[in-house]
Design an enzyme around this catalytic site. Sequence first.
Site, PDB file in Angstrom:
ATOM      1  N   TYR A   1       0.786  -1.231   0.000  1.00 34.73           N
ATOM      2  CA  TYR A   1       0.000   0.000   0.000  1.00 34.73           C
ATOM      3  C   TYR A   1       0.817   1.280   0.000  1.00 34.73           C
ATOM      4  O   TYR A   1       0.245   2.371  -0.016  1.00 34.73           O
ATOM      5  CB  TYR A   1      -0.952   0.006   1.208  1.00 34.73           C
ATOM      6  CG  TYR A   1      -1.817  -1.225   1.262  1.00 34.73           C
ATOM      7  CD1 TYR A   1      -2.832  -1.427   0.334  1.00 34.73           C
ATOM      8  CD2 TYR A   1      -1.607  -2.213   2.220  1.00 34.73           C
ATOM      9  CE1 TYR A   1      -3.621  -2.566   0.363  1.00 34.73           C
ATOM     10  CE2 TYR A   1      -2.394  -3.360   2.253  1.00 34.73           C
ATOM     11  CZ  TYR A   1      -3.389  -3.528   1.327  1.00 34.73           C
ATOM     12  OH  TYR A   1      -4.168  -4.658   1.355  1.00 34.73           O
TER      13      TYR A   1
ATOM     14  N   HIS B   1      -7.663  -0.386  -6.958  1.00 33.93           N
ATOM     15  CA  HIS B   1      -6.966  -1.004  -5.825  1.00 33.93           C
ATOM     16  C   HIS B   1      -5.511  -0.562  -5.847  1.00 33.93           C
ATOM     17  O   HIS B   1      -4.892  -0.538  -6.919  1.00 33.93           O
ATOM     18  CB  HIS B   1      -7.035  -2.535  -5.886  1.00 33.93           C
ATOM     19  CG  HIS B   1      -8.436  -3.036  -5.885  1.00 33.93           C
ATOM     20  ND1 HIS B   1      -9.173  -3.118  -4.723  1.00 33.93           N
ATOM     21  CD2 HIS B   1      -9.239  -3.433  -6.887  1.00 33.93           C
ATOM     22  CE1 HIS B   1     -10.387  -3.559  -5.028  1.00 33.93           C
ATOM     23  NE2 HIS B   1     -10.453  -3.741  -6.333  1.00 33.93           N
TER      24      HIS B   1
END
EC number: 4.2.1.10
Length: 148
Positions: free
Chosen positions: A23, A101
Amino acid sequence: MKRILVLHGINLNMFGRRDSSHYGHLTLTAIDERIQALAAELGVQVECFQSNREDELVERIHRALDDGTDAVVINAGAWTHYNYAIRDALEILKVPVVEVHMSNIHAREPFRATSVLAPVARGQISGFGVLSYLLGLRAAVDLLEEQG
């Protein structure tokens, strides 16, 4: 001015504190700032909304039916893989939906490769970190321009 709703789902308020290999290091606030900067360049208005509560996310999607939202960019987080309530709410919308995403969900655990949202989205962008959101915003704007 076109209005685009950017939705962040469960646990995404923890960007910057979650596994940086998937992330990155940016916080959700920093991601939203980049989204807003690109929105200004593209001449669109963006509202960013995050919730860890399914009902709040569904209610925000419902409000998009009547509040002038022209497109939706969504990263539903883990809800992507099993949340039919969010899927059904998105299906009600008559505007383009782009699924994004940060990580490449197809290169991770097998359960992450399944998206129950994909059938109601115009497309999916994954694996590019914050760029996934920015590409998703560009895709939404392009889809709106195609519609006229």
